[in-house]
Design a protein around this motif. Structure first.
Motif, PDB file in Angstrom:
ATOM      1  N   MET A 181     -13.610   1.400   4.475  1.00  0.00           N
ATOM      2  CA  MET A 181     -12.194   0.527   4.621  1.00  0.00           C
ATOM      3  C   MET A 181     -11.341   1.526   4.321  1.00  0.00           C
ATOM      4  SD  MET A 181     -11.986  -2.886   4.796  1.00  0.00           S
ATOM      5  CE  MET A 181     -13.043  -4.143   4.767  1.00  0.00           C
ATOM      6  N   ALA A 182     -11.011   2.101   3.523  1.00  0.00           N
ATOM      7  CA  ALA A 182     -10.394   2.643   2.110  1.00  0.00           C
ATOM      8  C   ALA A 182      -9.164   3.996   3.812  1.00  0.00           C
ATOM      9  CB  ALA A 182     -11.051   4.278   1.639  1.00  0.00           C
ATOM     10  N   LEU A 183      -9.878   3.978   4.639  1.00  0.00           N
ATOM     11  CA  LEU A 183      -9.670   5.393   5.747  1.00  0.00           C
ATOM     12  C   LEU A 183      -8.457   4.065   6.767  1.00  0.00           C
ATOM     13  CD1 LEU A 183     -12.423   7.994   6.540  1.00  0.00           C
ATOM     14  CD2 LEU A 183      -9.870   8.208   5.606  1.00  0.00           C
ATOM     15  N   LYS A 184      -9.639   3.046   7.002  1.00  0.00           N
ATOM     16  CA  LYS A 184      -8.987   1.518   7.698  1.00  0.00           C
ATOM     17  C   LYS A 184      -7.648   0.881   6.785  1.00  0.00           C
ATOM     18  CE  LYS A 184      -9.812  -2.863  10.397  1.00  0.00           C
ATOM     19  NZ  LYS A 184     -10.772  -3.329  10.832  1.00  0.00           N
ATOM     20  N   GLN A 185      -7.433   0.779   5.766  1.00  0.00           N
ATOM     21  CA  GLN A 185      -6.293   0.347   5.133  1.00  0.00           C
ATOM     22  C   GLN A 185      -5.498   1.392   5.261  1.00  0.00           C
ATOM     23  OE1 GLN A 185      -5.574  -2.052   3.986  1.00  0.00           O
ATOM     24  NE2 GLN A 185      -4.166  -2.578   3.908  1.00  0.00           N
ATOM     25  N   MET A 186      -5.487   2.901   5.238  1.00  0.00           N
ATOM     26  CA  MET A 186      -4.566   4.163   4.914  1.00  0.00           C
ATOM     27  C   MET A 186      -4.226   4.118   6.152  1.00  0.00           C
ATOM     28  SD  MET A 186      -7.028   6.594   2.765  1.00  0.00           S
ATOM     29  CE  MET A 186      -5.715   7.837   2.191  1.00  0.00           C
ATOM     30  N   GLU A 187      -4.727   3.658   7.369  1.00  0.00           N
ATOM     31  CA  GLU A 187      -4.092   3.729   8.616  1.00  0.00           C
ATOM     32  C   GLU A 187      -2.912   2.769   8.993  1.00  0.00           C
ATOM     33  OE1 GLU A 187      -7.061   3.866  12.510  1.00  0.00           O
ATOM     34  OE2 GLU A 187      -7.836   5.738  11.085  1.00  0.00           O
ATOM     35  N   LYS A 188      -3.916   1.577   9.013  1.00  0.00           N
ATOM     36  CA  LYS A 188      -2.380   0.144   8.888  1.00  0.00           C
ATOM     37  C   LYS A 188      -2.037   0.044   8.021  1.00  0.00           C
ATOM     38  CE  LYS A 188      -2.820  -4.610   7.642  1.00  0.00           C
ATOM     39  NZ  LYS A 188      -3.483  -6.005   7.215  1.00  0.00           N
ATOM     40  N   ARG A 241      16.723  12.709   4.545  1.00  0.00           N
ATOM     41  CA  ARG A 241      15.794  12.295   3.950  1.00  0.00           C
ATOM     42  C   ARG A 241      16.221  10.523   3.219  1.00  0.00           C
ATOM     43  NH1 ARG A 241      21.237  14.169   1.572  1.00  0.00           N
ATOM     44  NH2 ARG A 241      22.732  12.561   0.557  1.00  0.00           N
ATOM     45  N   ASP A 242      16.102  10.059   3.111  1.00  0.00           N
ATOM     46  CA  ASP A 242      16.725   8.440   3.747  1.00  0.00           C
ATOM     47  C   ASP A 242      15.564   8.300   3.706  1.00  0.00           C
ATOM     48  OD1 ASP A 242      19.069   8.399   1.865  1.00  0.00           O
ATOM     49  OD2 ASP A 242      20.446   7.275   2.897  1.00  0.00           O
ATOM     50  N   ALA A 243      14.833   7.836   5.331  1.00  0.00           N
ATOM     51  CA  ALA A 243      13.989   7.748   5.499  1.00  0.00           C
ATOM     52  C   ALA A 243      12.533   7.930   4.617  1.00  0.00           C
ATOM     53  CB  ALA A 243      13.524   7.322   6.925  1.00  0.00           C
ATOM     54  N   SER A 244      12.396   9.460   4.520  1.00  0.00           N
ATOM     55  CA  SER A 244      11.534  10.289   3.972  1.00  0.00           C
ATOM     56  C   SER A 244      11.234   9.600   2.405  1.00  0.00           C
ATOM     57  CB  SER A 244      11.107  11.498   4.185  1.00  0.00           C
ATOM     58  OG  SER A 244      10.538  12.455   3.543  1.00  0.00           O
ATOM     59  N   PHE A 245      12.259   9.542   2.007  1.00  0.00           N
ATOM     60  CA  PHE A 245      12.170   9.140   0.916  1.00  0.00           C
ATOM     61  C   PHE A 245      11.319   7.344   0.891  1.00  0.00           C
ATOM     62  CE2 PHE A 245      15.192  11.778  -1.304  1.00  0.00           C
ATOM     63  CZ  PHE A 245      14.122  12.717  -2.314  1.00  0.00           C
ATOM     64  N   ALA A 246      11.874   6.876   1.075  1.00  0.00           N
ATOM     65  CA  ALA A 246      11.531   5.034   1.775  1.00  0.00           C
ATOM     66  C   ALA A 246      10.263   5.030   1.690  1.00  0.00           C
ATOM     67  CB  ALA A 246      12.738   4.500   2.387  1.00  0.00           C
ATOM     68  N   ALA A 247       9.826   6.366   2.555  1.00  0.00           N
ATOM     69  CA  ALA A 247       8.388   5.806   3.560  1.00  0.00           C
ATOM     70  C   ALA A 247       7.244   6.239   2.719  1.00  0.00           C
ATOM     71  CB  ALA A 247       8.405   6.618   4.679  1.00  0.00           C
ATOM     72  N   CYS A 248       7.547   6.797   1.922  1.00  0.00           N
ATOM     73  CA  CYS A 248       6.995   7.751   0.635  1.00  0.00           C
ATOM     74  C   CYS A 248       6.870   6.863  -0.121  1.00  0.00           C
ATOM     75  CB  CYS A 248       7.463   9.522   0.549  1.00  0.00           C
ATOM     76  SG  CYS A 248       6.028   9.966  -0.507  1.00  0.00           S
ATOM     77  N   ARG A 249       7.503   5.855  -0.489  1.00  0.00           N
ATOM     78  CA  ARG A 249       7.684   5.424  -2.072  1.00  0.00           C
ATOM     79  C   ARG A 249       6.389   4.072  -1.402  1.00  0.00           C
ATOM     80  NH1 ARG A 249       9.207   4.011  -7.144  1.00  0.00           N
ATOM     81  NH2 ARG A 249       8.511   2.570  -7.899  1.00  0.00           N
ATOM     82  N   PHE A 250       7.269   3.935  -0.426  1.00  0.00           N
ATOM     83  CA  PHE A 250       5.570   2.385   0.295  1.00  0.00           C
ATOM     84  C   PHE A 250       5.018   3.176   1.060  1.00  0.00           C
ATOM     85  CE2 PHE A 250       4.110   0.666   4.515  1.00  0.00           C
ATOM     86  CZ  PHE A 250       4.219  -0.139   4.295  1.00  0.00           C
ATOM     87  N   LEU A 251       4.531   3.199   1.050  1.00  0.00           N
ATOM     88  CA  LEU A 251       3.285   4.292   1.179  1.00  0.00           C
ATOM     89  C   LEU A 251       1.789   4.206   0.332  1.00  0.00           C
ATOM     90  CD1 LEU A 251       3.812   7.274   4.003  1.00  0.00           C
ATOM     91  CD2 LEU A 251       2.599   4.942   4.856  1.00  0.00           C
ATOM     92  N   ILE A 252       2.907   5.288  -1.163  1.00  0.00           N
ATOM     93  CA  ILE A 252       1.868   5.138  -2.219  1.00  0.00           C
ATOM     94  C   ILE A 252       1.802   3.790  -2.818  1.00  0.00           C
ATOM     95  CG2 ILE A 252       3.904   5.607  -3.400  1.00  0.00           C
ATOM     96  CD1 ILE A 252      -0.049   6.820  -4.290  1.00  0.00           C
ATOM     97  N   ASP A 253       2.956   3.038  -2.984  1.00  0.00           N
ATOM     98  CA  ASP A 253       3.095   1.527  -3.904  1.00  0.00           C
ATOM     99  C   ASP A 253       1.618   0.203  -3.039  1.00  0.00           C
ATOM    100  OD1 ASP A 253       4.347   2.514  -5.419  1.00  0.00           O
ATOM    101  OD2 ASP A 253       6.423   1.515  -4.402  1.00  0.00           O
ATOM    102  N   GLU A 254       1.712   1.026  -1.610  1.00  0.00           N
ATOM    103  CA  GLU A 254       0.481   0.534  -0.632  1.00  0.00           C
ATOM    104  C   GLU A 254      -0.570   0.697  -0.644  1.00  0.00           C
ATOM    105  OE1 GLU A 254       1.411  -2.676   1.220  1.00  0.00           O
ATOM    106  OE2 GLU A 254       2.821  -2.442  -0.024  1.00  0.00           O
ATOM    107  N   LEU A 255      -0.655   2.156  -0.652  1.00  0.00           N
ATOM    108  CA  LEU A 255      -2.309   2.706  -1.421  1.00  0.00           C
ATOM    109  C   LEU A 255      -2.600   1.897  -2.569  1.00  0.00           C
ATOM    110  CD1 LEU A 255      -3.417   5.949  -0.767  1.00  0.00           C
ATOM    111  CD2 LEU A 255      -3.937   4.810  -2.707  1.00  0.00           C
ATOM    112  N   LYS A 256      -2.054   1.907  -3.237  1.00  0.00           N
ATOM    113  CA  LYS A 256      -2.354   1.441  -5.030  1.00  0.00           C
ATOM    114  C   LYS A 256      -2.784   0.759  -4.710  1.00  0.00           C
ATOM    115  CE  LYS A 256      -2.095   3.722  -8.277  1.00  0.00           C
ATOM    116  NZ  LYS A 256      -2.834   3.834  -8.994  1.00  0.00           N
ATOM    117  N   LYS A 257      -1.760  -1.004  -3.938  1.00  0.00           N
ATOM    118  CA  LYS A 257      -2.495  -2.551  -4.256  1.00  0.00           C
ATOM    119  C   LYS A 257      -3.715  -2.584  -3.201  1.00  0.00           C
ATOM    120  CE  LYS A 257       2.183  -3.471  -3.989  1.00  0.00           C
ATOM    121  NZ  LYS A 257       3.710  -4.146  -3.139  1.00  0.00           N
TER     122      LYS A 257
END
Length: 136
Positions: free
Chosen positions: A53-60, A99-115
């Motif tokens: 389930m974790a891998l599936k959610q991480m892929e999503k 850099r803007d896209a990379s920063f924004a995507a990185c922040r989104f990914l960690i925030d969504e992973l934690k949620k």
């Protein structure tokens, strides 16, 4: 896209997976075990995951990021098992032309992973331990 649940985080490997001749911006977020939580001294953490389930959610989450930002590379790794103070437990990496896209995507990914990703941690203190919800 490189997504995994691992026993040990390899930061050099994560960085190499983000390399691209067309990437001018590379972001690597590393989450580590800190020595305190809840006003108490932490001695170690133990992480558990429902891996399928974790891998599936991480892929999503990764697909959402790729749809929203023009990424050249993406890495999401989370460690399981016993981890000591200072040890890396999660790495999120993105690369893009700018850099803007990379920063924004990185922040989104960690925030969504934690949620949303079913990964739990048990915090060990000097006098007791407690499981912490996957989604605060």
């Amino acid at each position: 896209m490189h997504i995994s649940i691992v026993d040990q985080i390899d930061l050099n490997e994560a960085y190499q997976q983000l390399q691209s001749d067309s990437a001018g911006g590379v972001n690597l977020f590393v989450g580590t075990v800190r020595d305190h939580a809840q006003g108490k001294q932490v001695t170690k953490l133990v992480f558990e995951a429902y891996v399928p389930m974790a891998l599936k959610q991480m892929e999503k989450i990764a697909l959402q990021a790729q749809q929203q930002w023009p990424l050249e590379g993406l890495v999401m790794q989370h460690a399981v098992g016993e981890k000591q103070i200072g040890e890396p437990v999660v790495v999120i990496g993105t690369s893009s032309a700018h850099r803007d896209a990379s920063f924004a995507a990185c922040r989104f990914l960690i925030d969504e992973l934690k949620k949303t990703v079913p990964i739990w941690k048990k915090e060990y203190y000097q006098d007791n331990s407690v499981w912490v919800n996957a989604h605060p």
